[in-house]
Design a protein around this motif. Structure first.
Motif, mmCIF file in Angstrom:
data_model
loop_
_atom_site.group_PDB
_atom_site.id
_atom_site.type_symbol
_atom_site.label_atom_id
_atom_site.label_comp_id
_atom_site.label_asym_id
_atom_site.label_seq_id
_atom_site.Cartn_x
_atom_site.Cartn_y
_atom_site.Cartn_z
ATOM 1 N N ASP A 110 0.829 -1.209 0.000
ATOM 2 C CA ASP A 110 0.000 0.000 0.000
ATOM 3 C C ASP A 110 0.864 1.260 0.000
ATOM 4 N N ASP A 111 2.045 1.126 -0.600
ATOM 5 C CA ASP A 111 2.991 2.242 -0.691
ATOM 6 C C ASP A 111 2.696 3.020 -1.973
ATOM 7 N N GLU A 112 2.390 4.283 -1.809
ATOM 8 C CA GLU A 112 1.981 5.115 -2.942
ATOM 9 C C GLU A 112 3.038 5.191 -4.044
ATOM 10 N N GLN A 113 4.303 5.142 -3.682
ATOM 11 C CA GLN A 113 5.354 5.292 -4.692
ATOM 12 C C GLN A 113 5.301 4.165 -5.732
ATOM 13 N N TRP A 114 4.980 2.970 -5.306
ATOM 14 C CA TRP A 114 4.852 1.875 -6.271
ATOM 15 C C TRP A 114 3.708 2.152 -7.247
ATOM 16 N N TYR A 115 2.633 2.725 -6.748
ATOM 17 C CA TYR A 115 1.497 3.077 -7.609
ATOM 18 C C TYR A 115 1.912 4.121 -8.637
ATOM 19 N N ARG A 116 2.609 5.160 -8.189
ATOM 20 C CA ARG A 116 3.027 6.222 -9.106
ATOM 21 C C ARG A 116 3.984 5.702 -10.170
ATOM 22 N N LEU A 117 4.888 4.828 -9.783
ATOM 23 C CA LEU A 117 5.809 4.242 -10.764
ATOM 24 C C LEU A 117 5.059 3.400 -11.787
ATOM 25 N N THR A 118 4.081 2.632 -11.321
ATOM 26 C CA THR A 118 3.298 1.794 -12.231
ATOM 27 C C THR A 118 2.564 2.644 -13.255
ATOM 28 N N ARG A 119 1.896 3.690 -12.798
ATOM 29 C CA ARG A 119 1.109 4.517 -13.713
ATOM 30 C C ARG A 119 1.999 5.283 -14.695
ATOM 31 N N PHE A 120 3.189 5.697 -14.239
ATOM 32 C CA PHE A 120 4.087 6.442 -15.137
ATOM 33 C C PHE A 120 4.649 5.541 -16.226
ATOM 34 N N PHE A 121 5.233 4.409 -15.837
ATOM 35 C CA PHE A 121 5.845 3.542 -16.845
ATOM 36 C C PHE A 121 4.796 2.832 -17.695
ATOM 37 N N GLU A 122 3.573 2.753 -17.210
ATOM 38 C CA GLU A 122 2.497 2.191 -18.032
ATOM 39 C C GLU A 122 2.249 3.079 -19.256
ATOM 40 N N LYS A 123 2.387 4.391 -19.105
ATOM 41 C CA LYS A 123 2.216 5.297 -20.250
ATOM 42 C C LYS A 123 3.254 5.007 -21.337
ATOM 43 N N LEU A 124 4.500 4.802 -20.924
ATOM 44 C CA LEU A 124 5.545 4.477 -21.899
ATOM 45 C C LEU A 124 5.304 3.113 -22.519
ATOM 46 N N PHE A 125 4.784 2.189 -21.717
ATOM 47 C CA PHE A 125 4.448 0.861 -22.227
ATOM 48 C C PHE A 125 3.396 0.951 -23.328
ATOM 49 N N ILE A 126 2.368 1.767 -23.129
ATOM 50 C CA ILE A 126 1.281 1.883 -24.107
ATOM 51 C C ILE A 126 1.804 2.422 -25.433
ATOM 52 N N ILE A 127 2.657 3.447 -25.375
ATOM 53 C CA ILE A 127 3.236 4.003 -26.601
ATOM 54 C C ILE A 127 4.029 2.935 -27.346
ATOM 55 N N ASN A 128 4.874 2.231 -26.609
ATOM 56 C CA ASN A 128 5.717 1.205 -27.217
ATOM 57 C C ASN A 128 4.876 0.067 -27.776
ATOM 58 N N PHE A 129 3.838 -0.331 -27.049
ATOM 59 C CA PHE A 129 2.960 -1.417 -27.506
ATOM 60 C C PHE A 129 2.284 -1.050 -28.824
ATOM 61 N N GLY A 130 1.781 0.179 -28.927
ATOM 62 C CA GLY A 130 1.135 0.604 -30.159
ATOM 63 C C GLY A 130 2.070 0.587 -31.348
ATOM 64 N N ALA A 131 3.310 1.054 -31.142
ATOM 65 C CA ALA A 131 4.291 1.045 -32.225
ATOM 66 C C ALA A 131 4.641 -0.379 -32.632
ATOM 67 N N GLY A 132 4.715 -1.287 -31.652
ATOM 68 C CA GLY A 132 5.018 -2.683 -31.955
ATOM 69 C C GLY A 132 3.928 -3.351 -32.762
ATOM 70 N N VAL A 133 2.681 -3.059 -32.436
ATOM 71 C CA VAL A 133 1.564 -3.634 -33.190
ATOM 72 C C VAL A 133 1.581 -3.127 -34.628
ATOM 73 N N ALA A 134 1.766 -1.813 -34.799
ATOM 74 C CA ALA A 134 1.755 -1.224 -36.142
ATOM 75 C C ALA A 134 2.847 -1.817 -37.030
ATOM 76 N N THR A 135 4.062 -1.909 -36.502
ATOM 77 C CA THR A 135 5.168 -2.441 -37.307
ATOM 78 C C THR A 135 5.094 -3.954 -37.444
ATOM 79 N N GLY A 136 4.487 -4.648 -36.470
ATOM 80 C CA GLY A 136 4.349 -6.095 -36.550
ATOM 81 C C GLY A 136 3.373 -6.519 -37.627
ATOM 82 N N VAL A 137 2.242 -5.826 -37.714
ATOM 83 C CA VAL A 137 1.269 -6.120 -38.769
ATOM 84 C C VAL A 137 1.889 -5.862 -40.132
#
Length: 480
Positions: free
Chosen positions: A48-75
């Motif tokens: 229940d440590d807030e810092q872990w939550y903040r790290l998850t939400r921040f790096f999730e944004k970078l994950f989403i960008i990377n995931f979208g680029a991977g799908v586009a180039t993979g197709v």
């Protein structure tokens, strides 16, 4: 029917090389970052440590960008198989098509279902259900890599098939799927993805610490990443050595090209299997114009004996020899990066043991922080050069020992080949610039420290606004 000229073949090969080079930078980060997101979210749930939550939400944004680029180039890459390598796609369909179908059903569709819950489920589903969604994104991304790499590994060591009447007929599915290259190459690639994600997170975190922004938050991400890298980096080196032994047994011509090893010597006391640190391979002359060599070292590396015999390119017909220069140097760049990342990880562990990676002291290690930022780009280069080594050293074979690249390429004119090359280049560059633009935008903005923390279907509350400069390290405030 043959293609119009060798130039059309060359352009088609360059086109597919460009497509795979631009695609391969995205899936490894998706795989590794999904694992790290699962870890940070799990830690938030447990502590229940807030810092872990903040790290998850921040790096999730970078994950989403990377995931979208991977799908586009993979197709795009799957489409390129039919356009650039039609005869191969048709011939290999009984195995290759099935494997890509398995990837779509058991991984891609699986991932697509849970990634929606992971991205949009915050505050709408329970914490446990959201963690379950993140776990399934992590698992499905690894499954996707498994099937894709299995298809490529089969091209390297085609077992369980027979080539008859222009088709690869599967005679044993277990042997085809569990081909020798796959059993080693997949762990090697998966650990490479984890290593990339660790140094990506460490590099981004080091940038924030160096700038004095959110130091306490990113000190945690940096420290955990670098300590994990101490384990992952040497494991990757070990798996790379194991893969080299597989290449020696099943693709000796590829190994000879990677090592610039033109002549085969017997174990008669000569410095016969020296390892070339650097050299200038001359394919036409069948030798190195010059080389700096460590006697006996190649034998020790590849056979683990002092005088083991390693086949040279002289054991193969000229038409079946791969080009040497690119595999030779790309292999050495990959190996050098692997050891460099290990030494950076050891440096970080040494600093951690001495208490210099604490929140109070971490900003003093400016050279280490700069090294981490630089190291965030090195795994990308290692993956690129490793992939070039793997694909170019297999030439002239598309399916090793069974179908050449010239036999598998589509029948097109030089003009048509140039048209597709230009089209794919523009598309891939557009995705690349778009991905890095949004990466930079998210990183410049930084993590959201003010939005409410969500749990289940209800927000828990808001953080108090920081009382000092927003670019400084915000005080840790429990949610109301």
């Amino acid at each position: 029917m043959m293609i119009e000229s060798d130039l059309a073949l060359l352009i088609s090969r360059l086109d597919f090389a460009w497509i795979t080079t631009m695609h391969i930078i995205y899936p490894p980060l998706t795989i590794g970052l999904a694992l790290l997101l699962f870890f940070t979210e799990w830690r938030w749930m447990k502590t229940d440590d807030e810092q872990w939550y903040r790290l998850t939400r921040f790096f999730e944004k970078l994950f989403i960008i990377n995931f979208g680029a991977g799908v586009a180039t993979g197709v795009t890459m799957e489409m390129a198989f039919g356009i650039l390598y039609g005869p191969f796609s048709q011939a290999a369909g009984p195995f290759f098509g099935q494997i890509l179908g398995y990837e779509t059903i058991t991984a891609f569709m699986y991932e697509a279902g849970f990634i929606g819950l992971m991205i949009f489920g915050w505050g709408k589903i329970s914490k446990k259900m959201h963690l379950f969604a993140t776990f399934n994104v992590m698992l499905s991304s690894s499954l996707s890599a498994m099937w894709i790499l299995d298809a490529n590994s089969w091209m390297q060591t085609p077992t369980g098939v027979e080539f008859k009447d222009g088709l690869f007929h599967v005679t044993n599915w277990a042997e085809a799927i569990l081909n020798p290259d796959f059993l080693v190459a997949f762990p090697h690639m998966w650990i490479a993805a984890v290593e990339l994600a660790l140094f990506f997170v460490a590099g981004v975190s080091a940038w924030y610490v160096l700038k004095g922004r959110h130091v306490a938050l990113f000190q945690r991400a940096l420290k955990y990443s670098i300590l994990a890298a101490v384990i992952v980096a040497p494991l990757q080196i070990y798996l790379g050595d194991d893969l080299g032994l597989t290449v020696k047994d099943h693709q000796p011509a590829a190994l000879a090209a990677m090592e610039g090893h033109f002549e085969t010597y017997n174990a008669d006391g000569q410095p016969n299997t020296g390892w070339h640190i650097i050299a200038w391979p001359n394919d036409a002359a069948g030798k190195n114009d010059w080389a700096i060599t460590i006697p006996y070292a190649l034998s020790l590396i590849e056979t683990h004996t002092l005088n083991g015999v390693v086949k040279g390119l002289d054991q193969f017909k000229p038409a079946e020899r791969p080009p040497v220069l690119i595999p030779f140097y790309s292999f050495r760049i990959m190996v050098a990066i692997g050891f460099a990342l290990f030494f950076v990880a050891l440096w970080g562990a040494w600093l951690a043991v001495r208490g210099r990676l604490t929140v109070e002291n971490i900003t003093r290690n400016r050279w280490f922080l700069r090294a981490l930022i630089f190291s965030a780009f090195l795994p990308y280069l290692a993956i690129w050069t490793g992939w070039w080594t793997r694909e170019i050293a297999r030439q002239p074979w598309l399916v090793y020992g069974m179908m050449t690249t010239a036999e598998g390429v589509s029948h097109m004119s030089v003009g048509e080949a140039i048209f597709w090359l230009i089209g794919f280049m523009f598309f891939e560059l557009g995705v690349w610039f778009g991905a890095w633009y949004f990466f930079a935008k998210v990183i410049r903005k930084g993590p959201d420290m003010d939005s409410p923390i969500v749990e289940g279907n209800e927000p828990l509350g808001h953080l108090e606004a920081p009382s000092h400069d927003e670019n400084a390290d915000p005080a840790y405030v429990r949610p109301a």
